[in-house]
Design an enzyme around this catalytic site. Structure first.
Site, PDB file in Angstrom:
ATOM      1  N   HIS C  95       0.857  -1.188   0.000  1.00 18.40           N
ATOM      2  CA  HIS C  95       0.000   0.000   0.000  1.00 18.40           C
ATOM      3  C   HIS C  95       0.891   1.236   0.000  1.00 18.40           C
ATOM      4  CE1 HIS C  95      -2.998   2.947   0.896  1.00 18.40           C
ATOM      5  NE2 HIS C  95      -2.647   3.115   2.150  1.00 18.40           N
ATOM      6  N   HIS C  97       0.916   5.790  -1.036  1.00 16.76           N
ATOM      7  CA  HIS C  97       0.207   6.976  -1.518  1.00 16.76           C
ATOM      8  C   HIS C  97       1.039   7.592  -2.641  1.00 16.76           C
ATOM      9  CE1 HIS C  97      -2.641   7.848   2.133  1.00 16.76           C
ATOM     10  NE2 HIS C  97      -2.446   6.550   1.982  1.00 16.76           N
ATOM     11  N   ASP C 120       1.261  -4.598 -20.857  1.00 22.91           N
ATOM     12  CA  ASP C 120       2.316  -5.570 -20.542  1.00 22.91           C
ATOM     13  C   ASP C 120       2.139  -6.177 -19.155  1.00 22.91           C
ATOM     14  OD1 ASP C 120       3.772  -5.511 -22.911  1.00 22.91           O
ATOM     15  OD2 ASP C 120       5.123  -3.926 -22.238  1.00 22.91           O
ATOM     16  N   HIS C 169      -8.736   7.543  -1.831  1.00 25.99           N
ATOM     17  CA  HIS C 169      -7.653   7.123  -0.956  1.00 25.99           C
ATOM     18  C   HIS C 169      -6.340   6.951  -1.756  1.00 25.99           C
ATOM     19  CE1 HIS C 169      -6.558   4.324   2.682  1.00 25.99           C
ATOM     20  NE2 HIS C 169      -5.543   5.046   2.266  1.00 25.99           N
TER      21      HIS C 169
END
Lengths: 231, 231, 231, 231
Positions: C95, C97, C120, C169
């Site tokens: 995860h 940002h 690809d 998010h």
């Protein structure tokens, strides 16, 4: 100042172009004048920053004759000498194709004063020259590039607006020395980048007010300046 | 804390501005307050980050008198002291012209809360001040810059929104210490960059929902926070 | 694999996030599962990459109980465990940002397949989840973030589309291992950047044809793949 | 030139792709031809720049048969050999997915000549190929990519326009050697970036005049060139 010292200062100012990320390969050139001797030192044409030595700088007089040096001077030399002949207060000239300033040049737009970062260094918009005519190109392209620039400064003090963008081409900046002209080239690139972002974010946004523009320029320049340590 | 320690912390926070890429040349300034002694240490005006020493930081009281130091304090000192007088919980203040935050300032737009990266650190939009009037500029430009900022926080907690952008100018951020205000300056630049990209990609996109905004802010702040190791 | 080895691999994958420029400060987290033991190792919450040690990684079971470790696991742990429970082929989750992928998330737009760089690695658009409802946020925010993601993959193979963006998010990516999920996070950021540039340059441009999309995906994946050295 | 020397030059040109920031992971490939021997050396498929050795380069003839080397050649090899067969003056070919050039490819737009930075290196627009048909993809995808490119050069000199963008895919560049083709790949990326910025700043701006375009191209190329030191 000896030719040796003049070449050393110009050499270091050219290297600064590269270390500040304004040029790739052989792009760009910086010169500095010795007003007493009536000569400039300038980067040789098409030489890479890695290979260049201080002694490769070419000494040229204000009629564009090579006075000392075994290499050919920058292909933009006549633009530099034109600026030195017409802007008597300047000591150094820088030409780059820095990315954001060149984008404004390619858009053929003057850079409007949108904020205090701009107003701290330039008193009003950064002008974009007119496009060159076919006749000018045939006459003497590099010299006429200089004419396009000085035509923008008939009503403008080149020391209060030490930068210009040439339509379809790229920026020229100047200052009291080669080093100062490179400093202005770095500032122009940052101002151009901020103005690009501002205009794409808010295409119809208003300019900085004239009152703030004057305030910021004058707190850094002129007899009542109070920025910095010198006074 | 001695003046020596205060100056050392402010000096290091100023250097951090440069190492994080938020400033070029002499741009930007950071200060920190000693509330007990009623003084701040702040960067001297127009000195480059390379040349600056810890001992060059200037000690100034909250009436803007220099208490210790041989150099002139930052030209923005009155904005800093105004903030310390009005925001009692803050310990440090940072001013930069970081590129994306300045683009929003030049567009004269508050930064809307578009995502959780923003909501993790600021509870609601990042306000843009009103433009300064001619009368304010003539009265006391730097002090009035502080007034423009504190006017935005009459209904807002400065510790829950530790950053602002000044219309036509650039951002100010604050926090419990000089270091924390620099941290907020880095976060603001990243939030401003993401918001620029979001708005140019989808100009009419919707805001983050108030429910998610509250959730993200409160999982990091306040008595029920559960992010991080401290609790 | 021992807990020690698992923590070492997760630690190195987390550091890779920083060296690839995808995270600042304490942003982001990577985990990896040991399917035999039924546990994952994950980054501790709110710890900076500079201070973090391999032994700080936290061992958590698939019911979110801490099995080993003195620190609190990432606040996003329940999203990771939800993904491991529902995507049986995955071995690692990342995860971040990262800037451009987050801009698409904030614009609440799936990333369309505009070119072969995308094709690809991902077979079709990179989905953007639905926005979370108030009820979901109140129920269990991090767990429901996982639900939003798995809801996008009811008709889609998570191994052929190893990335998603969560509306408002930021992205999540996965792969056979922690290292492979970081690799996908880097690719997603580059794909998101190219797609941003393409859309702002030509807002109404057409998608990549399905025929080229299939060709590029299948020359790298599946039984007739002929890219690379393994076969 | 021995195979060993040919492989060494191609290896170094491939590494240059990475040091100039044009590629990540295994993206991109460079080749060079030995016209006398009728063979090329090319990067192996899917090998990372960190692991690659000079001896891993693969020697392939112009009918795409491996002549020397234990690894599989780049999956784009047939595009390279097609270009060598049709463009007799070229000695090296580079393929990248560099960000801005790829954005133009994904927008399926030729790059118009907007300024002298472009005109210094390419005589006219940088063409974008037509999109490939389903029939072409089924016939021989990589070979047909070459056909799409050479179709753009029926009326154009490939040495005066040493670069192309393939619709929906990415750029190819060429030159007298592998090193020169990489040089053109770097220039293309910078030209593409400037053109992106120009078009997003001023979507309906005019092109560079044909007169300036010719002037800039011809002061660097052809029998009357006066840029640089060689003449």
């Amino acid at each position: 100042m000896s030719y040796r010292e003049l070449k050393r200062e110009v050499y270091e100012a050219n290297l600064e172009l590269q270390s500040k990320g304004l040029v790739i390969y052989t792009f760009g050139n910086v010169s500095q004048i010795d007003r007493q001797k009536g000569v400039i030192a300038i980067k040789p044409s098409g030489v890479s920053y890695e290979q260049m030595q201080a002694d490769d700088m070419v000494i040229v007089d204000l009629d564009d004759n090579v006075v000392e040096g075994s290499m050919r001077p920058s292909s933009d030399t006549k633009t530099h000498t034109h600026l030195y002949r017409h802007f008597e207060a300047i000591g150094g000239v820088t030409h780059t194709h820095s990315t954001y300033a060149t984008a404004w040049a390619q858009a053929k737009l003057s850079i409007p004063c949108l904020g205090t970062t701009h107003a701290d260094f330039v008193h009003g918009e950064i002008p974009c020259t007119a496009e060159m005519t076919q006749a000018q190109i045939e006459r003497d392209y590099e010299q006429e590039t200089g004419v396009q620039i000085t035509d923008c400064f008939k009503q403008r003090d080149p020391m209060a607006s030490p930068m210009v963008i040439v339509a379809g081409h790229a920026p020229f900046t100047w200052g009291e020395s080669a080093a100062k002209s490179v400093y202005h080239a770095v500032l122009l690139e940052e101002i151009a980048r901020m103005a690009y972002l501002t205009r794409t974010l808010a295409p119809s946004g208003s300019l900085l007010s004239q009152a703030i523009l004057d305030k910021h320029y004058l707190r850094k320049h002129g007899k009542n300046a109070y920025y910095g340590q010198s006074s």
